[in-house]
Design an enzyme around this catalytic site. Structure first.
Site, PDB file in Angstrom:
ATOM      1  N   ASP A  91       0.853  -1.192   0.000  1.00 31.66           N
ATOM      2  CA  ASP A  91       0.000   0.000   0.000  1.00 31.66           C
ATOM      3  C   ASP A  91       0.889   1.243   0.000  1.00 31.66           C
ATOM      4  O   ASP A  91       2.124   1.157  -0.137  1.00 31.66           O
ATOM      5  CB  ASP A  91      -1.018  -0.028   1.164  1.00 31.66           C
ATOM      6  CG  ASP A  91      -0.388   0.262   2.527  1.00 31.66           C
ATOM      7  OD1 ASP A  91       0.857   0.433   2.614  1.00 31.66           O
ATOM      8  OD2 ASP A  91      -1.137   0.320   3.521  1.00 31.66           O
ATOM      9  N   CYS A  99       2.882  -3.355   4.064  1.00 31.42           N
ATOM     10  CA  CYS A  99       2.075  -2.156   4.349  1.00 31.42           C
ATOM     11  C   CYS A  99       2.783  -1.422   5.484  1.00 31.42           C
ATOM     12  O   CYS A  99       3.995  -1.600   5.658  1.00 31.42           O
ATOM     13  CB  CYS A  99       0.612  -2.508   4.648  1.00 31.42           C
ATOM     14  SG  CYS A  99       0.307  -3.456   6.156  1.00 31.42           S
ATOM     15  N   THR A 125       2.490  -1.730   8.813  1.00 26.47           N
ATOM     16  CA  THR A 125       2.924  -2.694   9.836  1.00 26.47           C
ATOM     17  C   THR A 125       3.111  -4.102   9.288  1.00 26.47           C
ATOM     18  O   THR A 125       3.685  -4.952   9.969  1.00 26.47           O
ATOM     19  CB  THR A 125       1.853  -2.795  10.952  1.00 26.47           C
ATOM     20  OG1 THR A 125       0.625  -3.216  10.333  1.00 26.47           O
ATOM     21  CG2 THR A 125       1.653  -1.470  11.665  1.00 26.47           C
ATOM     22  N   HIS A 151       8.842 -24.180   8.837  1.00 26.03           N
ATOM     23  CA  HIS A 151       7.815 -24.857   9.644  1.00 26.03           C
ATOM     24  C   HIS A 151       6.393 -24.638   9.141  1.00 26.03           C
ATOM     25  O   HIS A 151       5.564 -25.530   9.248  1.00 26.03           O
ATOM     26  CB  HIS A 151       7.883 -24.382  11.098  1.00 26.03           C
ATOM     27  CG  HIS A 151       9.068 -24.919  11.848  1.00 26.03           C
ATOM     28  ND1 HIS A 151       9.153 -24.889  13.227  1.00 26.03           N
ATOM     29  CD2 HIS A 151      10.212 -25.500  11.417  1.00 26.03           C
ATOM     30  CE1 HIS A 151      10.306 -25.429  13.616  1.00 26.03           C
ATOM     31  NE2 HIS A 151      10.978 -25.793  12.533  1.00 26.03           N
ATOM     32  N   HIS A 157       5.432 -30.956  10.364  1.00 26.45           N
ATOM     33  CA  HIS A 157       4.969 -29.615   9.997  1.00 26.45           C
ATOM     34  C   HIS A 157       3.910 -29.685   8.892  1.00 26.45           C
ATOM     35  O   HIS A 157       2.977 -28.890   8.875  1.00 26.45           O
ATOM     36  CB  HIS A 157       6.151 -28.752   9.557  1.00 26.45           C
ATOM     37  CG  HIS A 157       7.210 -28.656  10.602  1.00 26.45           C
ATOM     38  ND1 HIS A 157       6.990 -28.043  11.818  1.00 26.45           N
ATOM     39  CD2 HIS A 157       8.487 -29.133  10.651  1.00 26.45           C
ATOM     40  CE1 HIS A 157       8.077 -28.126  12.562  1.00 26.45           C
ATOM     41  NE2 HIS A 157       9.002 -28.793  11.879  1.00 26.45           N
TER      42      HIS A 157
END
Ligand code: RB5
Length: 147
Positions: free
Chosen positions: A8, A65, A67, A98, A133
């Site tokens: 963004d 973005c 965060t 994982h 996993h």
């Protein structure tokens, strides 16, 4: 590998830096993000990249973005997507080993360019370990299939 990158307005500068770096690492990269700093809506870009990755148009995606959180939440609404927000290199490696994360996300307002590049390199070079996993990832897919 083929990688699709999306972002963004909060992450336009870092997007260009990462896009060039991914090319330097020898990968093909397609840009689905905004190229301006005009305010836009991160869910649009999270969904766009996630759908393309889920449809097999790329090996994986990178989403950025402010965060890394909003854009990854949006991406994770797309079936088959495991988008992981990271802010350190060890986690970026482990989300591939994982969790077989098919999208790496991070925040342009949280991590600097050098750390972001380290995370991208660690993520792209890591390999999914399978075994137990894989069973856990199947459990996640089962949750999705029960919706
Ligand atoms: C945009 O201001 C900001 O909210 C967005 O980039 C992101 O951080 C959301 O999670």
């Amino acid at each position: 590998m083929k990688i699709i990158i999306g972002n963004d307005h909060a992450a336009t500068d870092l997007k260009w830096e990462i896009l060039e770096y991914v090319k330097e690492l020898g990968h093909e990269v397609e840009n689905y993000g905004t190229d301006t700093k005009d305010s836009c809506n991160y869910p649009d870009y999270g969904e766009k990249v996630a759908r393309a990755v889920a449809e097999g148009k790329a090996d994986c995606g990178i989403l950025i973005c402010g965060t890394g959180v909003g854009i990854s939440i949006a991406a994770n609404k797309v079936k088959g997507i495991r988008a992981a927000v990271c802010s350190d290199t060890a986690t970026a490696r482990l989300v591939k080993q994982h969790n077989n994360a098919n999208i790496l996300a991070f925040g342009a307002r949280i991590v600097g360019g050098e750390l972001a590049k380290d995370m991208v390199k660690a993520y792209l070079e890591a390999e999914f370990m399978g075994g137990r996993h894989a069973e856990r990832i199947q459990m996640i897919a089962d949750i999705e299939n029960r919706q």
